[in-house]
Design an enzyme around this catalytic site. Structure first.
Site, PDB file in Angstrom:
ATOM      1  N   PHE A 181     -66.564  31.203  49.955  1.00 22.19           N
ATOM      2  CA  PHE A 181     -67.479  32.283  49.601  1.00 22.19           C
ATOM      3  C   PHE A 181     -67.141  33.508  50.450  1.00 22.19           C
ATOM      4  O   PHE A 181     -66.723  33.362  51.607  1.00 22.19           O
ATOM      5  CB  PHE A 181     -68.922  31.822  49.841  1.00 22.19           C
ATOM      6  CG  PHE A 181     -69.970  32.751  49.311  1.00 22.19           C
ATOM      7  CD1 PHE A 181     -70.234  32.803  47.953  1.00 22.19           C
ATOM      8  CD2 PHE A 181     -70.687  33.583  50.162  1.00 22.19           C
ATOM      9  CE1 PHE A 181     -71.211  33.659  47.453  1.00 22.19           C
ATOM     10  CE2 PHE A 181     -71.649  34.438  49.677  1.00 22.19           C
ATOM     11  CZ  PHE A 181     -71.916  34.486  48.314  1.00 22.19           C
ATOM     12  N   THR A 183     -68.445  35.550  52.398  1.00 25.06           N
ATOM     13  CA  THR A 183     -68.962  35.731  53.750  1.00 25.06           C
ATOM     14  C   THR A 183     -68.433  34.704  54.741  1.00 25.06           C
ATOM     15  O   THR A 183     -68.699  34.817  55.943  1.00 25.06           O
ATOM     16  CB  THR A 183     -70.502  35.651  53.755  1.00 25.06           C
ATOM     17  OG1 THR A 183     -70.902  34.364  53.248  1.00 25.06           O
ATOM     18  CG2 THR A 183     -71.112  36.753  52.903  1.00 25.06           C
ATOM     19  N   LYS A 184     -67.687  33.704  54.270  1.00 25.64           N
ATOM     20  CA  LYS A 184     -67.184  32.669  55.172  1.00 25.64           C
ATOM     21  C   LYS A 184     -66.076  33.221  56.075  1.00 25.64           C
ATOM     22  O   LYS A 184     -65.500  34.279  55.823  1.00 25.64           O
ATOM     23  CB  LYS A 184     -66.669  31.481  54.364  1.00 25.64           C
ATOM     24  CG  LYS A 184     -67.752  30.750  53.584  1.00 25.64           C
ATOM     25  CD  LYS A 184     -68.780  30.129  54.522  1.00 25.64           C
ATOM     26  CE  LYS A 184     -69.724  29.170  53.797  1.00 25.64           C
ATOM     27  NZ  LYS A 184     -70.701  29.853  52.923  1.00 25.64           N
ATOM     28  N   ASN A 185     -65.755  32.479  57.135  1.00 23.87           N
ATOM     29  CA  ASN A 185     -64.726  32.925  58.078  1.00 23.87           C
ATOM     30  C   ASN A 185     -63.392  33.166  57.375  1.00 23.87           C
ATOM     31  O   ASN A 185     -62.640  34.071  57.741  1.00 23.87           O
ATOM     32  CB  ASN A 185     -64.551  31.897  59.191  1.00 23.87           C
ATOM     33  CG  ASN A 185     -65.757  31.823  60.113  1.00 23.87           C
ATOM     34  OD1 ASN A 185     -66.882  32.118  59.699  1.00 23.87           O
ATOM     35  ND2 ASN A 185     -65.537  31.434  61.348  1.00 23.87           N
TER      36      ASN A 185
END
Length: 371
Positions: A181, A183-185
């Site tokens: 997604f 917003t993930k790292n």
């Protein structure tokens, strides 16, 4: 007043615009948009990064959990032990298989599954344990294995790059699920997910299940779903992956600055994240526990600082899961932290001055000055 967003991709996108555009152009010129060589290359890169024999790209992190469970033949009549303090997809994916989520409480300092409490919840019907590596810190899978010899599936959606006693997330369970997604790292420019495993039979099962249960086109051995990582997202993730360790180091620098600054303030009302010995934290979120959480959040917002509450209502109290039969008071630690957690701004491009401003404003709220 300084404006500090809780999260933004605009700074990263500006820095990577040329590389990402070139990768997208390569996919367009290839004419291959679903699976194909670009996806296969990214899967090989991820297998190497997570020290796994196999990595299989899927449509999103929720499907990664579901397909990992399905590959392990988890279904009706089975129980899967997991945590009530996580995103809904963890329990939702178990229910999608027909199995029953069974919750066990967390440790107050790590937010992760408490191995001792988990031991007391295991029954002959427990087919799998699904620990969540929350906020970027791995759950203690080795401790869980001491009391359970069944299947362990890591929910590693928030913990790519994290390690436990030298072993990376995605390599310590029998299977693991990752999310890409945005917003993930390691984030795509849309949805994306991945399953890792050391067992070829489970890898083959995931590959079939992601394509309507077909190992050979138009020949369907089981009922699967349509959940394939598309080539555009794989190309974008392949461009980003070489930067991940550097971004992780920046997150760790930001987290240390937060922790040092908040520690200096000496606020008894503020509890900073804990990293157990032998673990590395990749700080998908920098989450504190505080008294007067809602008041602090409102104050920080008035000072231009974005924050987020992950998660305001534990899963055993969610209306959609009321049929599981849990009640208020069943998991006191999860119920405590849902009212205390506050995630401060965290992304690799955050500046030291922005971090210092957040610390200063937290101190101001509690009547303490920095320095």
């Amino acid at each position: 007043m300084m404006e500090v967003p809780s999260f933004t991709l605009t700074r990263q996108m500006k820095e990577m615009e040329k590389e990402l555009s070139a990768a997208i152009q390569q996919v367009m010129e290839s004419g291959q948009f679903i699976l194909g060589d670009i996806v296969k290359t990214f899967e090989e890169q991820m297998a190497d990064y997570t020290h796994s024999r196999f990595a299989i790209g899927v449509g999103n992190g929720s499907d990664a959990l579901y397909l990992a469970l399905r590959a392990a033949d988890i279904g009706a009549g089975d129980e899967v032990l997991t945590t009530p303090f996580t995103f809904f997809a963890t329990a939702g994916s178990i229910l999608r298989t027909g199995a029953k989520p069974v919750f066990t409480d967390i440790q107050v300092d790590t937010f992760n599954m408490d191995p001792e409490q988990a031991r007391t919840r295991i029954t002959p019907r427990t087919r799998a344990v699904l620990p969540v590596h929350l906020f970027g810190l791995m759950a203690d899978v080795e401790a869980l294995r001491q009391n359970f010899d069944g299947i362990i599936i890591e929910d590693a959606a928030q913990a790519i790059g994290a390690t436990m006693r030298g072993k990376p997330a995605g390599s310590v369970g029998d299977l693991a699920a990752f999310s890409f997604f945005p917003t993930k790292n390691l984030g795509a420019l849309g949805d994306g997910g991945l399953v890792t495993t050391q067992r070829e039979e489970w890898a083959n099962a995931v590959r079939a299940l992601r394509a309507h249960g077909a190992r050979k086109k138009y020949y369907h051995e089981v009922v699967g779903i349509n959940s394939r990582l598309d080539a555009l997202q794989a190309a974008i993730l392949s461009v980003k992956l070489p930067y991940l360790d550097r971004w992780t180091q920046k997150r760790q620098h930001i987290a240390k600055r937060y922790s040092d600054g908040l520690h200096t303030l000496g606020l008894e009302a503020v509890h900073i994240p804990v990293v157990p010995e032998g673990f590395t934290h990749v700080f998908h979120q920098y989450t504190i526990r505080v008294e007067n959480r809602d008041r602090l959040q409102a104050f920080l917002k008035s000072q231009g600082i974005g924050t987020t509450v992950y998660y305001p209502l534990a899963l055993h109290l969610q209306p959609a899961l009321r049929d599981l039969g849990y009640h208020l008071g069943d998991f006191p630690i999860s119920e405590q932290v849902q009212n205390e957690v506050l995630s401060l701004p965290m992304f690799p491009e955050l500046t030291d001055s922005e971090v210092d401003y957040v610390i200063e404003m937290i101190g101001h709220f509690y009547g303490k000055r920095v320095g």
